[in-house]
Scaffold this active site. Structure first.
Site, mmCIF file in Angstrom:
data_model
loop_
_atom_site.group_PDB
_atom_site.id
_atom_site.type_symbol
_atom_site.label_atom_id
_atom_site.label_comp_id
_atom_site.label_asym_id
_atom_site.label_seq_id
_atom_site.Cartn_x
_atom_site.Cartn_y
_atom_site.Cartn_z
ATOM 1 C CG HIS A 2 -55.290 -25.787 0.706
ATOM 2 N ND1 HIS A 2 -55.969 -24.599 0.644
ATOM 3 C CD2 HIS A 2 -54.133 -25.523 1.236
ATOM 4 C CE1 HIS A 2 -55.338 -23.565 1.179
ATOM 5 N NE2 HIS A 2 -54.228 -24.302 1.722
ATOM 6 C CD GLU A 18 -55.406 -27.333 -3.838
ATOM 7 O OE1 GLU A 18 -56.635 -27.613 -3.494
ATOM 8 O OE2 GLU A 18 -55.242 -26.160 -3.648
ATOM 9 C CD GLU A 30 -59.952 -26.155 0.468
ATOM 10 O OE1 GLU A 30 -59.091 -26.473 0.918
ATOM 11 O OE2 GLU A 30 -59.962 -25.238 -0.272
ATOM 12 N NE ARG A 49 -60.693 -18.864 -1.336
ATOM 13 C CZ ARG A 49 -59.656 -19.802 -2.126
ATOM 14 N NH1 ARG A 49 -60.004 -20.864 -2.574
ATOM 15 N NH2 ARG A 49 -58.651 -19.163 -2.376
ATOM 16 C CG HIS A 66 -59.061 -22.245 1.763
ATOM 17 N ND1 HIS A 66 -58.293 -22.357 0.599
ATOM 18 C CD2 HIS A 66 -58.749 -21.058 2.010
ATOM 19 C CE1 HIS A 66 -57.764 -21.309 0.216
ATOM 20 N NE2 HIS A 66 -58.136 -20.497 1.247
#
Lengths: 309, 96
Positions: free
Chosen positions: A196, A270, A72, A127, A69
């Site tokens: 991510h 994440e 990020e 993204r 993505h």
């Protein structure tokens, strides 16, 4: 910078700077690092993977990818730091040395290069990939909904204008297909970690179904240990669990596919932060993020090395 | 070049399952062009949504009419992006 020692790891970099970094790292460490181009993005950019290997053929391997993505940014920055960390610690850190003496590590730092370029020149919040969608003015596919694992199901969208558009078919994006082909042809991947940001979580399959994996207990225990080690550095709070239970239902996700391919230690991170900045994480957070994440990465890699299957 | 002037990021907290369902509905309203940064999962976890300037009024009205609590996490996204770009330029000059 003339070499990777002079590279500024505490700042965000353009795609060309990261490409140069990769070439420098390979040139400086020819016995340990090589660059494999596993394919091309839609716009023709190389999909570079750094291979860290001390020899042997088709050794058991660990895959790490960052930046699928594109917005990020802390993930590409952390991936760059990881690459340098591996060459620095090999030969001095006993755990990493033991891992590399038995296994290879593959690291794809810019998994979605077209999107990354686009975030730096047109739309910082981009993204998806950059492939046009026929019949729609909206561009791109969410590369974390494009995998053949519950493809097109709940938690993904059929609308090309959506941020979670699954694409017309599984693996329609070359950025995804290239990894699929590489992983399949390699055939000996033992761990797969897709990174991510943000919201501070460590997740394991599944995302498309609430049915637990047959390895849920082990994956959960390992996540718990990895998070504990991550938190030990700066006290950063993480949650962990299966994707569907911890974040939300998401179909067509990366690690659901890798797990179904038989890669038991499939995880997705994440990274920071919890919400103050979202994807606009200030550059002074890069090094703390990379350092704490590395502790969790090492936990997963060490466990993988010690638990062959 | 796309800009995000006036776009806000809202942090929304559902107090029960019915509000969570309302947030699911909201996140699927394509005409609002919402960008869900963190989607609805359970009542304990806040939902973060980037709301384009042109949809702010509708989204806030939707939440307020249904008594769903929210805070503004990022007041003006473009301002934060400009700050980030300034920092990148300064870092690049320092490196030079």
């Amino acid at each position: 910078p003339r070499n990777t020692d002079a590279f500024d790891y505490s700042n965000y970099h353009t795609i060309n700077e990261i490409y140069s970094f990769q070439d420098m790292l390979v040139a400086e460490n020819p016995q340990l690092v090589s660059k494999i181009v596993i394919g091309q993005s839609y716009q023709g950019r190389p999909l570079n993977v750094l291979k860290f290997s001390t020899g042997g053929t088709n050794r058991p391997a660990i895959w790490i990818d960052t930046g699928i993505h594109s917005r990020e940014w802390v993930t590409q920055a952390s991936g760059t730091w990881f690459a340098k960390k591996i060459v620095t610690d090999y030969g001095s850190d006993p755990t990493l040395t033991a891992i590399l003496n038995r296994m290879d590590i593959f690291l794809e730092i810019v998994t979605n290069p077209d999107g990354f370029y686009y975030t730096q020149n047109n739309n910082r919040m981009w993204r998806k990939t950059r492939q046009p969608n026929s019949g729609s003015s909206c561009v791109g596919v969410d590369p974390n909904r494009n995998w053949d694992a519950g493809f097109g199901g709940p938690g993904s969208s059929k609308n090309p204008c959506s941020e979670t558009y699954s694409g017309r078919s599984a693996h329609s994006e070359s950025e995804v297909k290239s990894i699929v082909d590489f992983v399949k042809s390699h055939g000996n991947m033992k761990a797969f970690v897709s990174i991510h940001a943000y919201s501070q979580m460590l997740l394991y399959p599944y995302g498309y179904t609430s049915t637990p994996t047959k390895d849920q207990k082990e994956l959960h225990a390992l996540a718990s240990k990895a998070v504990k080690n991550l938190t030990s550095l700066y006290g950063t709070r993480y949650r962990y669990g299966s994707i569907i239970n911890t974040i939300y239902q998401a179909s067509g996700g990366t690690i659901d596919w890798t797990y179904n391919q038989g890669i038991k230690y499939s995880y997705t991170f994440e990274l920071r932060d919890t919400g103050r900045y979202g994807f606009i994480l200030p550059a002074n957070q890069i090094l703390p993020t990379a350092k704490e994440t590395w502790l969790a990465m090492m936990t997963i890699m060490e466990h993988t090395n010690a638990n062959t299957y | 070049k796309d800009t995000f002037e006036g776009d806000q990021v809202l942090r929304i907290t559902a107090k029960d399952e019915s509000q969570l369902a309302l947030l699911h509905d909201l996140s699927e309203m394509e005409m609002l062009h919402l960008d869900v940064w963190r989607g609805p999962t359970d009542v304990a976890t806040p939902v973060d949504i980037r709301v384009p300037f042109h949809s702010l009024k509708s989204v806030k009205a939707y939440l307020e009419a249904r008594d769903v609590q929210y805070t503004i996490m990022i007041e003006d996204l473009q301002a934060v992006l400009d700050e980030e770009q300034t920092q990148m330029r300064m870092a690049s000059r320092a490196a030079e």
